[in-house]
Write a protein that holds these residues in place. Structure first.
Motif, short mmCIF file in Angstrom:
data_model
loop_
_atom_site.label_atom_id
_atom_site.label_comp_id
_atom_site.label_asym_id
_atom_site.label_seq_id
_atom_site.Cartn_x
_atom_site.Cartn_y
_atom_site.Cartn_z
N HIS A 156 0.83 -1.20 0.00
CA HIS A 156 0.00 0.00 0.00
C HIS A 156 0.86 1.26 0.00
CE1 HIS A 156 0.32 0.35 4.55
NE2 HIS A 156 0.55 -0.94 4.38
N ALA A 157 0.96 1.90 -1.14
CA ALA A 157 1.54 3.23 -1.26
C ALA A 157 0.41 4.25 -1.17
CB ALA A 157 2.29 3.37 -2.57
N GLY A 158 0.71 5.44 -0.67
CA GLY A 158 -0.32 6.44 -0.49
C GLY A 158 -0.82 6.49 0.95
N ALA A 159 -1.99 7.09 1.14
CA ALA A 159 -2.48 7.36 2.49
C ALA A 159 -3.98 7.12 2.60
CB ALA A 159 -2.18 8.82 2.86
N TRP A 160 -4.44 7.09 3.85
CA TRP A 160 -5.86 7.04 4.20
C TRP A 160 -6.55 5.76 3.73
CZ3 TRP A 160 -6.05 10.49 7.71
CH2 TRP A 160 -5.36 11.70 7.57
N HIS A 161 -5.83 4.66 3.76
CA HIS A 161 -6.43 3.38 3.40
C HIS A 161 -7.04 2.71 4.63
CE1 HIS A 161 -4.34 4.00 -0.30
NE2 HIS A 161 -3.14 3.78 0.21
N GLU A 162 -7.90 1.73 4.37
CA GLU A 162 -8.39 0.84 5.41
C GLU A 162 -8.11 -0.59 4.98
OE1 GLU A 162 -12.50 -1.15 7.03
OE2 GLU A 162 -12.63 0.83 6.09
N ILE A 163 -7.40 -1.36 5.83
CA ILE A 163 -7.15 -2.78 5.58
C ILE A 163 -7.62 -3.52 6.83
CG2 ILE A 163 -5.44 -4.51 4.90
CD1 ILE A 163 -3.63 -2.11 4.07
N SER A 164 -8.74 -4.22 6.73
CA SER A 164 -9.36 -4.75 7.94
C SER A 164 -9.95 -6.13 7.73
CB SER A 164 -10.46 -3.79 8.42
OG SER A 164 -11.50 -3.69 7.48
N SER A 165 -9.88 -6.92 8.79
CA SER A 165 -10.55 -8.23 8.87
C SER A 165 -10.17 -9.16 7.74
CB SER A 165 -12.08 -8.03 8.91
OG SER A 165 -12.46 -7.23 10.01
N CYS A 166 -8.88 -9.20 7.42
CA CYS A 166 -8.37 -10.10 6.38
C CYS A 166 -7.60 -11.25 7.03
CB CYS A 166 -7.47 -9.36 5.41
SG CYS A 166 -8.32 -8.14 4.39
N ARG A 167 -7.63 -12.40 6.40
CA ARG A 167 -6.81 -13.55 6.80
C ARG A 167 -5.73 -13.72 5.75
NH1 ARG A 167 -3.53 -16.60 8.89
NH2 ARG A 167 -3.94 -18.80 9.36
N ILE A 168 -4.47 -13.67 6.20
CA ILE A 168 -3.31 -13.76 5.30
C ILE A 168 -2.38 -14.84 5.80
CG2 ILE A 168 -1.32 -12.52 4.38
CD1 ILE A 168 -2.95 -9.90 4.94
N HIS A 169 -2.05 -15.80 4.95
CA HIS A 169 -1.07 -16.80 5.35
C HIS A 169 -0.30 -17.32 4.14
CE1 HIS A 169 -3.39 -20.42 4.02
NE2 HIS A 169 -4.45 -19.70 4.35
N HIS A 170 0.89 -17.84 4.41
CA HIS A 170 1.80 -18.35 3.38
C HIS A 170 2.02 -17.29 2.28
CE1 HIS A 170 0.69 -22.04 5.49
NE2 HIS A 170 1.94 -22.39 5.19
N TYR A 171 2.72 -16.25 2.71
CA TYR A 171 3.09 -15.14 1.84
C TYR A 171 4.61 -15.06 1.76
CZ TYR A 171 3.76 -12.88 6.37
OH TYR A 171 4.17 -12.58 7.65
N ASN A 172 5.13 -14.23 0.84
CA ASN A 172 6.57 -14.12 0.60
C ASN A 172 7.19 -15.50 0.33
OD1 ASN A 172 7.25 -11.39 2.98
ND2 ASN A 172 6.09 -11.43 1.08
N LEU A 173 6.52 -16.28 -0.47
CA LEU A 173 7.01 -17.63 -0.75
C LEU A 173 8.30 -17.62 -1.57
CD1 LEU A 173 3.71 -19.53 -1.65
CD2 LEU A 173 4.87 -19.41 0.55
N GLU A 174 8.50 -16.56 -2.37
CA GLU A 174 9.65 -16.54 -3.25
C GLU A 174 10.41 -15.22 -3.21
OE1 GLU A 174 9.08 -18.05 -7.16
OE2 GLU A 174 7.41 -19.34 -6.56
N CYS A 175 10.25 -14.47 -2.13
CA CYS A 175 11.03 -13.23 -2.00
C CYS A 175 11.24 -12.93 -0.52
CB CYS A 175 10.34 -12.07 -2.69
SG CYS A 175 8.81 -11.55 -1.92
N GLU A 176 12.24 -12.10 -0.26
CA GLU A 176 12.51 -11.66 1.10
C GLU A 176 12.55 -10.14 1.13
OE1 GLU A 176 15.72 -10.21 1.88
OE2 GLU A 176 16.46 -10.44 -0.15
N ASP A 177 12.85 -9.56 2.30
CA ASP A 177 12.80 -8.11 2.48
C ASP A 177 11.41 -7.58 2.11
OD1 ASP A 177 13.60 -5.61 3.18
OD2 ASP A 177 14.61 -5.18 1.29
N MET A 178 10.40 -8.19 2.69
CA MET A 178 9.03 -7.87 2.33
C MET A 178 8.15 -8.22 3.53
SD MET A 178 6.88 -6.58 0.27
CE MET A 178 8.01 -6.10 -1.03
N GLY A 179 6.85 -8.08 3.40
CA GLY A 179 5.94 -8.40 4.48
C GLY A 179 4.59 -8.79 3.96
#
Length: 237
Positions: A156-179
């Motif tokens: 998310h670049a920019g401002a005033w976003h809403e990121i809510s009630s998400c389920r996130i798993h098994h991410y960054n499978l092929e990269c590092e220095d990330m989130g």
């Protein structure tokens, strides 16, 4: 075969080549909507092309209950105001699943991604592809399930976003220095609300600064606010 300039096609099991038809997608997008308003695209399957749906400079355009899969590029590119992707299944995508742009700090875009199931993203574009890439002000991501991502879930670049009630798993499978969620740059994240998300199983596969052997669990974060970012409200994750 690059030297011969030949692409060899291995057909699916059971296909007889003497009566089969092979189709190659040459267009950038399967469906392109430009400067439209008050439009709903509902219950359509988009697959087998380069890109899925492009919603360009639109207002109140909704992609509802659609399936987008097996696309070489981005599944949905959405710009304008008050556009939405809701109740969609998006999977086996070569690049980003959804790109969002539009809005300013004084006039947020209010573009929305809600109740979407997004998985197996970044099969072709391996340089940190994202499930959802936001280059906007005032986007909203709610109640989404995101997993098996070669890069981030939400960049998310920019401002005033809403990121809510998400389920996130098994991410960054092929990269590092990330989130799972990443932002960086001048005033990025300002006014953004990140709340009630459940994040687990970050893999972080790569090389530290491109040096050394490949490793797991390398520089992999849940929420990553990079240089010059901040001002977000983060609670109950």
């Amino acid at each position: 075969d690059v030297s011969e300039g030949v692409i060899r096609f291995i057909p699916p099991r059971g296909v007889k080549l003497d009566n089969a038809i092979a189709t190659v997608a040459t267009g950038a997008w399967t469906l392109e909507i430009v400067k439209a308003s008050n439009l709903t695209i509902e219950g359509i399957e988009f697959c087998g092309g380069n890109g899925g749906v492009k919603i360009d400079q639109c207002s109140d355009v909704e992609l509802l209950g659609c399936r987008l899969h097996d696309l070489a590029g981005t599944a949905v590119r959405m710009s304008g105001r008050k556009c939405s992707v809701r109740d969609c299944d998006i999977y086996r995508i070569g690049a980003n699943a959804i790109n969002i742009s539009g809005g300013s700090r004084k006039d947020p875009c209010e573009n929305l991604v809600e109740n979407c199931y997004i998985h197996h993203i970044g099969g072709i574009e391996r340089h940190s592809p994202n499930a959802i890439y936001i280059f906007a002000n005032g986007a909203r991501i709610r109640h989404c399930l995101l997993h098996d991502l070669s890069g981030a879930a939400v960049h998310h670049a920019g401002a005033w976003h809403e990121i809510s009630s998400c389920r996130i798993h098994h991410y960054n499978l092929e990269c590092e220095d990330m989130g799972a969620m990443y932002t960086g740059g001048y005033n990025a994240g300002c006014g953004t609300i990140i709340t009630n998300n459940w994040i687990s199983d970050g893999i972080g596969y790569g090389k530290a600064a491109g040096i050394g052997p490949l490793k797991f669990r390398l520089n992999c974060n849940g929420l990553y606010f990079d240089t010059d970012s901040g001002g977000a409200y983060v609670v109950d994750n």
